[in-house]
Enzyme design. Structure first.
Site, PDB file in Angstrom:
ATOM      1  N   SER A 107      50.861 -26.074  49.699  1.00 41.92           N
ATOM      2  CA  SER A 107      50.801 -27.205  48.758  1.00 41.92           C
ATOM      3  C   SER A 107      51.832 -28.254  49.124  1.00 41.92           C
ATOM      4  O   SER A 107      51.690 -29.411  48.752  1.00 41.92           O
ATOM      5  CB  SER A 107      51.133 -26.775  47.343  1.00 41.92           C
ATOM      6  OG  SER A 107      50.562 -25.590  47.009  1.00 41.92           O
ATOM      7  N   HIS A 135      43.833 -27.822  51.837  1.00 42.86           N
ATOM      8  CA  HIS A 135      44.486 -27.642  50.532  1.00 42.86           C
ATOM      9  C   HIS A 135      43.442 -27.550  49.425  1.00 42.86           C
ATOM     10  O   HIS A 135      42.857 -28.552  49.018  1.00 42.86           O
ATOM     11  CB  HIS A 135      45.452 -28.807  50.283  1.00 42.86           C
ATOM     12  CG  HIS A 135      46.276 -28.632  49.060  1.00 42.86           C
ATOM     13  ND1 HIS A 135      46.584 -29.652  48.200  1.00 42.86           N
ATOM     14  CD2 HIS A 135      46.856 -27.516  48.537  1.00 42.86           C
ATOM     15  CE1 HIS A 135      47.317 -29.186  47.205  1.00 42.86           C
ATOM     16  NE2 HIS A 135      47.491 -27.894  47.381  1.00 42.86           N
ATOM     17  N   GLU A 193      41.579 -31.082  49.861  1.00 41.35           N
ATOM     18  CA  GLU A 193      42.372 -32.058  50.612  1.00 41.35           C
ATOM     19  C   GLU A 193      42.467 -31.551  52.045  1.00 41.35           C
ATOM     20  O   GLU A 193      42.963 -30.442  52.276  1.00 41.35           O
ATOM     21  CB  GLU A 193      43.784 -32.180  50.025  1.00 41.35           C
ATOM     22  CG  GLU A 193      43.933 -33.248  48.976  1.00 41.35           C
ATOM     23  CD  GLU A 193      45.368 -33.378  48.468  1.00 41.35           C
ATOM     24  OE1 GLU A 193      45.811 -34.510  48.266  1.00 41.35           O
ATOM     25  OE2 GLU A 193      46.041 -32.359  48.246  1.00 41.35           O
ATOM     26  N   ASN A 198      49.177 -33.866  44.544  1.00 43.39           N
ATOM     27  CA  ASN A 198      50.414 -33.436  43.899  1.00 43.39           C
ATOM     28  C   ASN A 198      51.433 -34.571  43.794  1.00 43.39           C
ATOM     29  O   ASN A 198      52.223 -34.625  42.860  1.00 43.39           O
ATOM     30  CB  ASN A 198      51.000 -32.214  44.603  1.00 43.39           C
ATOM     31  CG  ASN A 198      50.202 -30.963  44.243  1.00 43.39           C
ATOM     32  OD1 ASN A 198      49.493 -30.944  43.230  1.00 43.39           O
ATOM     33  ND2 ASN A 198      50.274 -29.941  45.070  1.00 43.39           N
TER      34      ASN A 198
END
Ligand SMILES: CCCCC[C@H](O)CC(=O)SCCNC(=O)CCNC(=O)[C@H](O)C(C)(C)COP(=O)(O)OP(=O)(O)OC[C@H]1O[C@@H](n2cnc3c(N)ncnc32)[C@H](O)[C@@H]1OP(=O)(O)O
Ligand SMILES: NC(=O)c1ccc[n+]([C@@H]2O[C@H](COP(=O)([O-])OP(=O)(O)OC[C@H]3O[C@@H](n4cnc5c(N)ncnc54)[C@H](O)[C@@H]3O)[C@@H](O)[C@H]2O)c1
Length: 725
Positions: A428, A449, A461, A499
């Site tokens: 992450s 991801h 992702e 994120n």
């Protein structure tokens, strides 16, 4: 085809007296204005010719039609095309020319008949389809309503309740169901489609088959009182499920008008409402999302190089924890054979058990048969070493977030996997260049991801470094498509796109409560805005362990713009870690129902005294609009940084990332689209003012300052030179 026109129809008249009109507008034979106007001319000709007794409408290359050309709505919204007179297509052409003609029409449906496509077929006097046909009115998910008579004809063909279900859920039905509903008259193999449709059309002429105008049918409609009750219930559900959208209720108005005042008045209402909805902001947002979602697979410099995806025959996953088991589930569900590697028998068994549980939940819900469960599970093999990795085409590493462990794993992978094998990590936060530091395989290292739960969340992702080859991206885009994810290609940095955007959102919320805002009011305002839940409820759901780990990464990497709140660490010290411990920002009962906790105050006050901030009377009394601005403008600010740094190539990719990764409401078009609907100048001025009062967390980045000062759109492309991709 003239390069300026979009699609056409062709008409061929056979010796049997049947004119076959074919819709041609690849890839889905959408009904552009050109197609529709051509169709009108073909009809006029067919109706005037003595050698034509009946008409068959079909679509080229195995697809009837994917509906009205959606880009046409954009043209009307932007004013680059004048909308035709209200009702011109649905009443003048489809109803008065086609359905009311002296010669019957039959629709020959192969593949798709969606939206305007299905509506056109419903105006025909019979519909023949192949077994694989998909029939639906998905207009509401685009923010529009069925506008070619669908609100009137579908309830008359399948009954009001089923029509409402199909329209409100936007879900298509298959041919067999369509047949049993009365939407389709016969289902035949592809090879027999046209001959059956021709014969059927002639049978109507000869009165061997009924000549049915769907619009005039009444046998499937319930009595008026019952219809009103059904519609009242549908309105109530719609208000609850889509409180921020007007168009579903407007669609119900058109349906009701037709039932109460007759189909002609219903068609007029549908045309009036259909024209009004095009200019709603929510419609603009949803149409933007439709094209943006399809645009994520178009990556300049990658997908325009003529590279073909290589076949991925076998995948290995390292780590069978939460993420690894979810990724394995997604892959086997799409028929990829998978090897799952763990550290010992116990963990391997647990990992395989999680995959099994994911599939069993489908069996319980009835969406998977027991046989399919067995077959799918048989694609998964466990392993405790790398021996079985010698013929895998892709590895996805999903072990705990630890750099040296990941580095060691990638060094081992280089020894065991074939040279062509893609080496992907589900990290992450960790820099992929660091993960691959001990290898010479930088060109095949990539981030894959996934979001938790990986077999459910739609976003993937794809993280590329400066070394990742274009071929590897093309391969992963293809895998993403096959496992039904929407892939967004992003650059390598802490937090990637999603994120990075998520973080300021939760941070802003922590800041506001430390300065006196009510956390429960914040959650409520954010939910009303359209997020699936507010930031505090979300922290509880994710768990404070993950929240603290992520915060640590951001504090390390972006210290200048991180607000260091102690609320979560303080709660964790008291063994409150969120929903899993039944205590976090909320208290949870056995059924996971959340209720506010009066004790929360204590932690907020303590955190406030640590940070040295004061209660700010202005922030205590924030309106819902101000709450949204103070939580989401920092997200816009971070999205601008991500865009300016070239982490995302297109602003529209960030829109999709925000919708699918954060739960940002699609009808607001995504984070950048929403920001542009508010205006960069206003957002900049608000952030600038807050940064002067409350500090650098709110400070607008250079990109926002530059565009905001000119009032320029934030989504306009960044010059190539500054892109990192
Ligand atoms: C005055 C106007 C009144 C209009 C009234 C009418 O009632 C309104 C409508 O009909 S609205 C349209 C209703 N139809 C839909 O919502 C269908 C939308 N399309 C899809 O769901 C899917 O594309 C699909 C199921 C048709 C095909 O899915 P698949 O995965 O095979 O392929 P893609 O989704 O990648 O699409 C391939 C390319 O086709 C483009 N496209 C698809 N549908 C349309 C359309 N209706 N209009 C224009 N373009 C369409 C899509 O964008 C892809 O193109 P790219 O260039 O992006 O690759
Ligand atoms: N949890 C999330 O929401 C989330 C979301 C996206 C990405 N990620 C990332 O995914 C990765 C995994 O996270 P998780 O939540 O699944 O962790 P987890 O702790 O649930 O699972 C990790 C698994 O890896 C196994 N493992 C450790 N070393 C191994 C080795 N050498 N060989 C094989 N297996 C090994 C462990 O036994 C454990 O079962 C992390 O990099 C995390 O940052 C997590």
């Amino acid at each position: 085809m003239d390069s300026r026109t979009k699609g056409k129809t062709v008409m061929e008249v056979g010796g049997d007296g049947v004119a076959v009109i074919t819709l041609i507008n690849p890839p889905v034979n959408s009904l552009s204005f050109d197609v529709l106007y051509n169709l009108k001319s073909n009809y006029e000709e067919a109706l005037s010719r003595n050698d034509v007794k009946a008409i068959v409408i079909t679509g080229a290359k195995g697809k009837f039609s994917g509906g009205f050309d959606i880009s046409g709505f954009g043209e009307i919204q932007k004013g680059t095309r004048k909308e035709p007179k209200v009702g011109y297509i649905s009443i003048d052409i489809i109803t008065d020319l086609l359905e009311a003609a002296r010669k019957p029409s039959v629709a020959a449906i192969d593949g798709l008949a969606l939206g305007g496509g299905l509506e056109l077929s419903m105006a025909c006097h019979a519909r023949i389809s192949t077994p694989g046909a998909q029939l639906g009115l998905p207009e509401l998910q685009l923010g529009v309503i069925p506008g070619f008579g669908g609100t009137q004809r579908l309830p008359r063909l399948v009954g009001l309740t089923k029509a409402l279900e199909m329209i409100l859920t936007s879900k298509p039905v298959r041919a067999e169901e369509g047949h049993s509903l009365g939407l389709i008259d016969a289902v035949v193999p592809s090879a027999e489609l046209l001959t059956t449709a021709r014969r059927w059309a002639l049978d109507i002429v000869e009165r061997r088959k009924p000549w049915i105008s769907s619009l005039l049918k009444t046998d499937k409609l319930p009595p008026l009182g019952e219809a009103r009750e059904i519609l009242k219930f549908a309105r109530g559900q719609t208000r609850k499920q889509a409180p921020n959208m007007k168009h579903p209720l407007m669609c119900l108005d058109a349906l009701e008008t037709g039932i109460v005042s007759g189909p002609r008045v219903g068609l007029e209402k549908e045309a009036e409402v259909g024209s009004q909805v095009i200019s709603l902001d929510t419609t603009k947002g949803l149409i933007h999302v439709f094209f943006s979602q399809r645009g994520t697979v178009k990556v300049p410099g990658v997908t325009d190089r003529g590279l073909m995806p290589r076949k991925i025959k076998k995948v290995a996953i390292i780590g069978g924890g939460l993420m690894g088991s979810g990724i394995a589930t997604a892959l086997i569900l799409s028929s990829y054979p998978v090897i799952l590697k763990e550290v010992n028998e116990k963990f391997l068994e647990a990992g395989i058990g999680r995959v099994k549980a994911n599939l069993q939940s489908r069996v319980r819900k009835g969406s998977m048969s027991k046989e399919k469960f067995e077959k799918t599970m048989s694609l998964l093999k466990g392993s405790l070493d790398y021996e079985s990795f010698r013929d895998v085409d892709m590895v996805i590493e999903a072990v705990i977030e630890n750099i040296s462990l990941k580095q060691q794993i990638f060094a081992d992978l280089e020894k065991y996997c074939p040279q062509h094998c893609i080496l992907a990590s589900n990290t992450s936060t960790i820099d992929l260049n660091k993960i691959g530091e001990r290898t010479k395989s930088q060109d095949r290292i990539v981030g894959a991801h996934f979001f938790s739960p990986a077999h459910v969340m739609p976003l993937l992702e794809i993280v590329r470094t400066n070394h990742t080859s274009a071929q590897v991206i093309v391969d992963l885009l293809d895998v993403g498509k096959k496992i039904k994810k929407t892939p967004v290609v992003v650059g390598n940095c802490t937090g990637f796109a999603v994120n990075r955007m998520f973080f300021p959102y939760t941070q802003a919320a922590m800041f506001l409560v430390e300065r006196g805002a009510d956390p429960y009011l914040i959650d409520s305002a954010v939910s009303k805005f359209g997020m699936p839940m507010g930031p505090f409820r979300l922290c509880d759901l994710v768990g404070f362990g993950v929240a603290i780990a992520t915060a640590t990464q951001f504090i390390e990497n972006f210290p200048e713009r991180t607000y260091k709140s102690m609320i979560i660490p303080l709660m964790q010290e008291d063994k409150r870690a969120g929903e899993a411990t039944r205590k976090g920002f909320y208290l949870y009962d056995d059924k996971r129902k959340a209720k506010p906790d009066p004790e929360l105050k204590k932690y907020i006050e303590k955190a406030r005294s640590i940070s040295g901030g004061n209660v700010d009377p202005k922030l205590v009394k924030l309106s819902e609009k101000e709450i949204i601005e103070m939580t989401f403008f920092p997200v816009v600010n971070e999205a601008c940084r991500v865009f300016a740094e070239g982490i995302a190539v297109k602003a529209a990719d960030l829109d999709i990332a925000a919708i699918m990764g954060m739960g940002f409401p699609p009808y607001r078009g995504g984070i950048m689209f929403w920001a542009d609907s508010i205006g960069s100048k206003y957002i900049y001025s608000r952030l600038d003012e807050w940064s002067k009062t409350y500090g650098d967390f709110f400070k607008p980045c250079a990109f926002l300052a530059e565009r905001g000062s000119k009032g320029a759109p934030l989504s306009a492309p960044v010059e190539q030179a500054r892109s990192r991709l």
